[in-house]
Design an enzyme around this catalytic site. Structure first.
Site, short mmCIF file in Angstrom:
data_model
loop_
_atom_site.label_atom_id
_atom_site.label_comp_id
_atom_site.label_asym_id
_atom_site.label_seq_id
_atom_site.Cartn_x
_atom_site.Cartn_y
_atom_site.Cartn_z
N HIS A 200 70.95 47.16 31.01
CA HIS A 200 70.01 46.24 30.34
C HIS A 200 70.61 45.60 29.08
O HIS A 200 70.03 44.64 28.55
CB HIS A 200 68.73 46.96 29.93
N ASP B 183 69.75 50.88 40.62
CA ASP B 183 68.78 51.42 39.68
C ASP B 183 67.41 50.80 40.01
O ASP B 183 67.33 49.69 40.54
CB ASP B 183 69.20 51.05 38.26
N HIS C 93 65.41 49.44 38.20
CA HIS C 93 65.14 48.27 37.36
C HIS C 93 66.26 47.25 37.49
O HIS C 93 67.42 47.61 37.70
CB HIS C 93 64.99 48.71 35.90
N ASP D 137 66.49 56.36 39.33
CA ASP D 137 65.07 56.39 38.95
C ASP D 137 64.15 55.75 39.99
O ASP D 137 62.95 55.65 39.78
CB ASP D 137 64.86 55.73 37.58
ZN LIG Z 1 66.21 52.13 35.51
#
Ligand SMILES: [Zn+2]
Length: 320
Positions: free
Chosen positions: A130, A167, A169, A256
């Site tokens: 990120h 991931d 996200h 995750d």
């Molecule tokens: Zn994540």
């Protein structure tokens, strides 16, 4: 007789010193200690070599991050502030060193791969995907995967790099680093941005300018399971990887999406990560002489993270 391949684990005890401020924060040192304990207790222990990373040098950090951001990050940690840019991004005095080691792990791993190793897993924190050029976001400070791709290109002259990120996200920082770059193909499979942090990663985001077509986002609905992921691998990801024909592959490996992990609404099983590992091992064999760099991103249920990463690494080590 089947022989398992050796695995180099790049990790450093100082990554545990990155203190995110107590029991409320999900990005804990326990994530790494549980994972390493599990690996050492698994049959893979015979295959493991543990390597300490170097700290990423300034000249490599600035291949992506702005100088003034790096000063801001260092100053924030060393002056005793508790977070950078947003309260999610907790840090402490030791966090700057941990971030340099996490970024350095990719570089150390690439040196190993360009020497004689084939499989490298960077078990590091803080995570990176990120982090933007001048912004900390989502527990990430330095973008470990972006810096690794730049290093592979500039230190070793490997031009076409695939970064695949599963991931839960979207890796907004990786996408923004390379969205105009046709030589780095970013593929991300994640929970749909309408429902999930950081709110980017729509299927319509396919790269810009000369990089058009070198970004592939596959958003999945909440509750998406193994079948949906495997369909995406077979139907969309495999043809795209084959068409791109990467010289080297970086995996931004977050765990995750596991059904036990509260950080997403995805419902992956532990075994799914083994199936994904088989795909990656096949592509590494086909395109990269078996060489594959994997860097840990998210995964916030320590037990599921440890089991899932072990299933993934087991598939890599025992492929073929
Ligand atoms: Zn994540």
């Amino acid at each position: 007789m089947h022989i398992s391949r050796p695995l180099a684990i790049v990790t450093h005890s100082r990554c545990l010193a990155h203190d995110t401020g107590g029991t409320d924060h999900p990005e804990t040192p326990d994530r790494l200690t549980t994972l390493l304990k599990k690996l050492h207790a698994s049959p893979l222990r015979e295959q493991l070599t543990i390597i300490e990373p170097r700290q990423a040098e300034r000249r490599w950090l600035t291949t992506f991050h702005d100088e003034d951001y790096l000063f801001r990050l260092e100053e924030c940690a060393l002056s005793g502030k508790t977070h950078l840019d947003h309260p999610d991004n907790q840090l402490c005095f030791d966090s700057y060193e941990a971030a340099l080691l996490s970024a350095g792990a990719g570089l150390t791993g690439i040196d190993l791969l360009e020497d004689k190793d084939n499989l490298v897993f960077c078990a590091v924190r803080p995570p990176g995907h990120h982090a933007e050029r001048n912004l900390a976001l989502g527990f990430c400070f330095l973008n470990n995967s972006v810096l690794a791709a730049k290093y592979w290109q500039q230190q070793y002259g490997r031009r076409k790099i695939l970064i695949i990120d599963w991931d839960a996200h979207h890796g907004n920082g990786i996408q923004s680093a390379f969205e105009e770059d046709p030589d780095v193909f970013y593929i991300s499979l994640h929970e749909h941005p309408t429902f999930s942090f950081p709110g980017s990663g729509y299927a319509e985001e396919t790269g810009t300018g000369p990089g058009h077509g070198a970004t592939l986002n596959i958003p999945l609905p909440p509750g998406a399971d193994d079948k949906m992921v495997l369909n995406a691998f077979a139907g969309k990801i495999a043809p795209a990887v084959n068409a791109f024909a990467p010289e080297r592959i970086i995996v931004a490996a977050g765990f995750d999406g596991h059904r036990d992990d509260d950080m997403s609404g995805l419902a992956y099983s532990t075994e799914l990560y083994g199936r994904i590992g088989e795909y990656l091992a096949a592509w590494a064999t086909k395109f990269c002489r078996g060489k594959l760099l994997t860097i840990l991103e998210g995964g916030y249920h320590p037990g599921s993270l440890a089991d899932s990463a072990t299933a993934y690494l087991n598939a890599l080590s025992n492929y073929g």
